[in-house]
Design an enzyme around this catalytic site. Structure first.
Site, PDB file in Angstrom:
ATOM      1  N   TYR A   1       6.170   4.096  -3.214  1.00 14.81           N
ATOM      2  CA  TYR A   1       7.150   3.252  -2.554  1.00 14.81           C
ATOM      3  C   TYR A   1       8.554   3.737  -2.879  1.00 14.81           C
ATOM      4  CZ  TYR A   1       3.705  -0.412  -1.467  1.00 14.81           C
ATOM      5  OH  TYR A   1       2.651  -1.122  -0.966  1.00 14.81           O
TER       6      TYR A   1
ATOM      7  N   TYR B   1      -2.541   3.399  -4.012  1.00 18.77           N
ATOM      8  CA  TYR B   1      -1.486   3.234  -4.996  1.00 18.77           C
ATOM      9  C   TYR B   1      -2.055   2.596  -6.270  1.00 18.77           C
ATOM     10  CZ  TYR B   1       2.561   1.114  -7.112  1.00 18.77           C
ATOM     11  OH  TYR B   1       3.504   0.746  -8.024  1.00 18.77           O
TER      12      TYR B   1
ATOM     13  N   ARG C   1      -4.600  -0.092  -5.386  1.00 15.81           N
ATOM     14  CA  ARG C   1      -4.517  -0.862  -4.139  1.00 15.81           C
ATOM     15  C   ARG C   1      -5.076  -0.024  -2.993  1.00 15.81           C
ATOM     16  NH1 ARG C   1      -1.592  -4.765  -2.453  1.00 15.81           N
ATOM     17  NH2 ARG C   1      -3.633  -5.292  -1.691  1.00 15.81           N
TER      18      ARG C   1
ATOM     19  N   HIS D   1      -2.475   0.060   2.615  1.00 17.42           N
ATOM     20  CA  HIS D   1      -2.092  -1.177   3.297  1.00 17.42           C
ATOM     21  C   HIS D   1      -0.662  -1.093   3.792  1.00 17.42           C
ATOM     22  CE1 HIS D   1      -0.706  -1.804  -0.853  1.00 17.42           C
ATOM     23  NE2 HIS D   1       0.230  -2.584  -0.343  1.00 17.42           N
TER      24      HIS D   1
ATOM     25  N   HIS E   1       2.469  -3.866   4.579  1.00 23.36           N
ATOM     26  CA  HIS E   1       2.922  -5.260   4.473  1.00 23.36           C
ATOM     27  C   HIS E   1       3.516  -5.708   5.801  1.00 23.36           C
ATOM     28  CE1 HIS E   1       2.688  -5.570   0.016  1.00 23.36           C
ATOM     29  NE2 HIS E   1       2.873  -4.266   0.078  1.00 23.36           N
TER      30      HIS E   1
END
Lengths: 196, 234
Positions: free
Chosen positions: B106, B145, B155, B158, B160
């Site tokens: 990120y 991640y 994770r 995905h 958001h």
């Protein structure tokens, strides 16, 4: 045919560059920020601020607060309620708790007026954070509106002992009027959240 | 299925406020149930007068962060409709997304995962749905991640999503997952959702949306609470 609701998921720790990029210094245009009005907007200009505290009373620095409110005439900036006049009032804002050294959210806005005789002036808050799988709704009333608060039907529906969790305290500072309210996620002062 | 499409939040479709396997919920989820009441004007309205605030270039995440080239990774198209529980489209509503880059990193300053940043990818965008409730983003498929919830926690891939709808009561923040991801069955955030509702979080691959020699297509429809037909009051 009825369709099932899409489940909520947490906003996670990394929402800043998606939802509040300007506040955190990311190079994307923001849709909403922490300022809900400008110098043209009628009404008493205030700051609204507070912290979000976890079950061990530690301030949470990755929460996001959204604020929606009526203007100083008691009208929402919505086609059903208020003509879209050119007075700088936006009525909606967002602030993350990750840029202030004390992990506060801080909004600049105007104090709303009451919507009716049964509703005291208030702010509507939506609360998001890492570790919260479903966003929460709450309200903020003002401690200098004692009479109006006493008539408010929503406040009256809350057990008396928990009402103070919804009332912000006013103080005057060199920088103007500030209303402060901490949001407690757990504990003896756990904020009242609403299932609306 | 929700048997009462009158607009209330269907708690049987959503995760609980405290899900102990997702450790951060333990000190952050309220312990007292939310106080139930009908929405008032403040929750039936919301920020819908936003056309001037929306930047049409922000629906293409392969370009909105580009500095000197194209982002690395697998180009994808993510499209779908925002609907209410009665299958009615939610038109002209704001849809915002954010995600990791193809390496699972990120842009956010507190992300310390040892994976490379991409100088041509920020990973966030927004758009408005059209008159049929449809949105479309062009982006890069996010990588998996690692996170600190438990030993060897990862994770799933995905994206958001943040969606508004006609009033604040319809507000939704969620995550879109990808079909066949082997990490889904180990992810306490995905698994906090009641089992019957989990498939609603997983996008579908679509050859119709896929653009030849350019990008794979995924479809993700989002179903918001209905609007309760409550008379306007003042």
């Amino acid at each position: 045919m009825a369709r099932g609701q899409t489940p909520s998921q947490t906003v996670g720790p990394f929402f800043a560059y998606g939802l509040v990029p300007a506040q955190y210094g990311y190079p994307l245009p923001p849709v909403f920020g922490h300022v809900l009005c400008d110098e043209r907007t009628p009404g008493e200009h205030i700051r609204f601020e507070g912290r979000v505290l976890d079950g061990e009373d530690q301030p949470i620095d990755d929460a996001l607060i959204e604020l929606w409110q009526a203007d100083a005439g008691g009208r929402f900036r919505h086609p059903d309620d208020r003509a879209d006049s050119d007075d700088g009032f936006i009525g909606f804002g967002r602030c993350g708790t990750g840029t202030d050294p004390q992990a506060r959210f801080r909004f600049r806005t105007v104090k709303p007026a009451a919507l009716s005789g049964e509703a005291a002036p208030h702010l509507v808050l939506v609360v998001f954070m890492r570790g919260l799988l479903v966003h929460l709704y709450t309200r903020v009333y003002f401690d200098d509106e004692t009479e109006a608060n006493a008539r408010d039907v929503v406040l009256a529906s809350v057990p008396a002992g928990r009402r103070p969790t919804l009332v912000a305290r006013r103080r005057e500072t060199p920088d103007g009027t500030v209303y402060h309210l901490d949001i407690h996620m757990q504990g003896p002062h756990e904020t009242v959240f609403f299932d609306v | 299925m929700n048997d009462d499409p009158t607009g209330a939040r269907d708690w049987s479709s959503h995760p609980p406020l405290i899900a102990p396997d997702y450790k951060s919920t333990r000190l952050r989820g309220p312990t007292q149930p939310p106080v139930a009441r009908a929405p008032t004007v403040g929750e039936r309205t919301g920020p819908v007068l936003i056309r001037d605030l929306v930047d049409p270039t922000q629906a293409d995440l392969t370009r909105n962060g580009a500095r000197n080239g194209e982002p690395l990774g697998e180009r994808i198209i993510v499209t779908g409709r925002v609907l209410d529980e009665n299958d009615r489209p939610v038109p002209h509503t704001l849809v915002e997304i954010w995600q990791a880059n193809a390496a699972g990193r990120y842009v956010h300053k507190v992300d310390r995962h040892d994976a490379p940043l991409d100088p041509n990818f920020v990973g966030a965008g927004h758009t408005l749905t059209d008159a049929d409730g449809r949105y479309t983003f062009r982006t890069i498929k996010p990588g998996a991640y690692p996170w600190g919830n438990h030993h060897n926690a990862w994770r799933p891939n995905h994206i958001h999503f943040s969606v508004f709808g006609p009033g604040l009561a319809q507000r939704l923040v969620t995550q879109m997952y990808f079909p066949g991801d082997p990490l889904l069955e180990y992810d306490p955030i995905f698994r906090a959702t009641p089992e019957h509702a989990r498939p609603r979080l997983v996008s579908g691959f679509s050859l119709d949306v896929t653009q030849p020699a350019f990008a794979l297509g995924y479809v993700f429809d989002i179903v918001l609470r209905g609007s309760r037909a409550t008379p306007w009051e003042h």
